[in-house]
Scaffold this motif. Structure first.
Motif, PDB file in Angstrom:
ATOM      1  N   HIS A   5      33.838  39.321 -31.863  1.00 25.90           N
ATOM      2  CA  HIS A   5      34.159  39.539 -33.269  1.00 25.90           C
ATOM      3  C   HIS A   5      35.609  39.974 -33.333  1.00 25.90           C
ATOM      4  O   HIS A   5      36.002  40.944 -32.697  1.00 25.90           O
ATOM      5  CB  HIS A   5      33.249  40.610 -33.865  1.00 25.90           C
ATOM      6  CG  HIS A   5      33.440  40.779 -35.339  1.00 25.90           C
ATOM      7  ND1 HIS A   5      32.574  40.253 -36.264  1.00 25.90           N
ATOM      8  CD2 HIS A   5      34.401  41.423 -36.047  1.00 25.90           C
ATOM      9  CE1 HIS A   5      32.994  40.562 -37.480  1.00 25.90           C
ATOM     10  NE2 HIS A   5      34.099  41.275 -37.374  1.00 25.90           N
ATOM     11  N   TYR A   7      38.547  41.428 -35.547  1.00 29.77           N
ATOM     12  CA  TYR A   7      38.916  42.091 -36.789  1.00 29.77           C
ATOM     13  C   TYR A   7      40.348  41.689 -37.121  1.00 29.77           C
ATOM     14  O   TYR A   7      41.170  41.490 -36.217  1.00 29.77           O
ATOM     15  CB  TYR A   7      38.803  43.616 -36.609  1.00 29.77           C
ATOM     16  CG  TYR A   7      38.851  44.378 -37.903  1.00 29.77           C
ATOM     17  CD1 TYR A   7      37.766  44.368 -38.770  1.00 29.77           C
ATOM     18  CD2 TYR A   7      39.990  45.089 -38.268  1.00 29.77           C
ATOM     19  CE1 TYR A   7      37.807  45.060 -39.977  1.00 29.77           C
ATOM     20  CE2 TYR A   7      40.039  45.789 -39.470  1.00 29.77           C
ATOM     21  CZ  TYR A   7      38.948  45.766 -40.323  1.00 29.77           C
ATOM     22  OH  TYR A   7      38.997  46.438 -41.519  1.00 29.77           O
ATOM     23  N   PRO A 193      32.847  46.805 -37.200  1.00 28.31           N
ATOM     24  CA  PRO A 193      33.951  46.054 -36.596  1.00 28.31           C
ATOM     25  C   PRO A 193      35.296  46.770 -36.705  1.00 28.31           C
ATOM     26  O   PRO A 193      36.106  46.740 -35.773  1.00 28.31           O
ATOM     27  CB  PRO A 193      33.961  44.739 -37.385  1.00 28.31           C
ATOM     28  CG  PRO A 193      32.559  44.575 -37.859  1.00 28.31           C
ATOM     29  CD  PRO A 193      32.088  45.973 -38.160  1.00 28.31           C
ATOM     30  N   PHE A 203      33.184  45.138 -30.339  1.00 30.92           N
ATOM     31  CA  PHE A 203      32.166  45.287 -31.380  1.00 30.92           C
ATOM     32  C   PHE A 203      30.832  44.757 -30.877  1.00 30.92           C
ATOM     33  O   PHE A 203      30.736  43.623 -30.416  1.00 30.92           O
ATOM     34  CB  PHE A 203      32.583  44.533 -32.640  1.00 30.92           C
ATOM     35  CG  PHE A 203      31.478  44.404 -33.655  1.00 30.92           C
ATOM     36  CD1 PHE A 203      30.902  45.530 -34.223  1.00 30.92           C
ATOM     37  CD2 PHE A 203      31.007  43.147 -34.033  1.00 30.92           C
ATOM     38  CE1 PHE A 203      29.875  45.416 -35.151  1.00 30.92           C
ATOM     39  CE2 PHE A 203      29.989  43.026 -34.962  1.00 30.92           C
ATOM     40  CZ  PHE A 203      29.417  44.162 -35.529  1.00 30.92           C
TER      41      PHE A 203
END
Length: 314
Positions: A5, A7, A193, A203
């Motif tokens: 993930h 960000y 996150p 994450f």
């Protein structure tokens, strides 16, 4: 392997510095008014309750003009020694709307029926900058609900800690503290996150429980107190079931609708009084089975049940 993930701020694996915090802050947009929603409501209660200013939160940087937020608490009139004293706090995470409005609704519609039975101190919105921006963190990208500890750098947390210390010095120990929160879908899509990115960690996806639950203190469990609240709230909205591991939000369910955290070690708001009876509520406003009004009503029911339990325990 945990899901990848990314960000939109920062470099994976590297904690944020000042530049990344500035980028995050620039993304935060004021969407509602603390003065209109909270301070105006508190002023309307002044004829029936004592209202006190317990501090100011002031934020500014090179890109943002100074913003000042007066912090106000509502107190039972004619505080009586010998009665149980209860602290009610909301808005430690500003985006958790029903905590703020549940605290205000409780004072307006229910608090007077406890006159002569309990002393009440209600702090409806601990984190006003975050309230206005539907944000979990404060201006400095700090989570106030991990910051109730010595040496805290969160202005909001320090102000509430000082208020509690002053009250306990003048009136004695609180008997109970109920801290009003929500668990929302954005906890999983945005805030977890963001925490991982800010701290330079990976994450790891989790899940959001569908329903109301409570967090008890691992170091001072009070199962009867928690269950009295669960029973009352269950008449207003549904209680979160455990997952297939018998967990809620990654923690073992100890009683129906209840998990436990180490309040003091985590720097949680519910640790601030050292009261015998403490709990953190968690309403789920994104459930298809709950309305915003139900969420507020659930918080009111939780506070009423907590105060009734304490009054009966004396």
């Amino acid at each position: 392997m945990p899901e990848t993930h990314t960000y939109p701020i920062g470099t994976p694996g590297q904690p944020w510095g000042a530049a990344e915090r500035d980028q995050w802050r620039a993304r935060q947009v004021r969407q509602r008014s603390y003065a209109d929603d909270v301070l105006t409501a508190i002023e309307a209660l002044r004829g029936r309750f004592d209202v006190e200013l317990y501090g100011d939160v002031v934020y500014a940087d090179a890109q943002h003009p100074a913003e000042r937020f007066p912090l106000r608490a509502i107190r039972s009139r004619n505080w009586q020694p010998g009665l149980p004293s209860v602290l009610v706090s909301g808005g430690v995470h500003g985006y958790e709307t029903s905590g703020v409005h549940g605290a205000l609704r409780f004072v307006d519609t229910q608090a007077e029926r406890f006159a002569g039975r309990a002393n009440l101190l209600v702090v409806p919105c601990v984190s006003p900058w975050a309230y206005e921006r539907f944000q979990r963190w404060n201006f400095d990208a700090i989570d106030p609900n991990r910051s109730f500890k010595e040496g805290s750098s969160a202005q909001e947390s320090l102000a509430l800690m000082r208020l509690v210390a002053q009250h306990q010095g003048q009136y004695g120990q609180f008997t109970a503290h109920i801290d009003l929160h929500e668990t929302t879908d954005t906890d999983e899509s945005e805030y977890r996150p963001a925490v991982a990115a800010r701290d330079g960690k990976v994450f790891e996806p989790g899940s959001i429980p569908d329903g109301f639950y409570l967090v008890d203190d691992t170091e001072n469990p009070q199962p009867a107190f928690q269950q009295a609240i669960i029973e009352a709230v269950g008449r207003v909205t549904h209680i979160a079931p455990p997952d297939e591991k018998n967990e809620i939000i990654g923690s073992p369910m100890t009683e129906p609708g209840v998990i436990r955290y180490e309040f003091k070690a985590w720097g949680l708001c519910a640790s601030v009084t050292g009261a015998r009876y403490t709990t953190t509520t968690e309403v789920y406003p994104d459930s298809p089975r709950a309305t915003p009004e139900q969420c507020i009503a659930a918080q009111v029911a939780a506070v009423c049940a907590a105060v009734e339990f304490v009054c009966g325990a004396q």
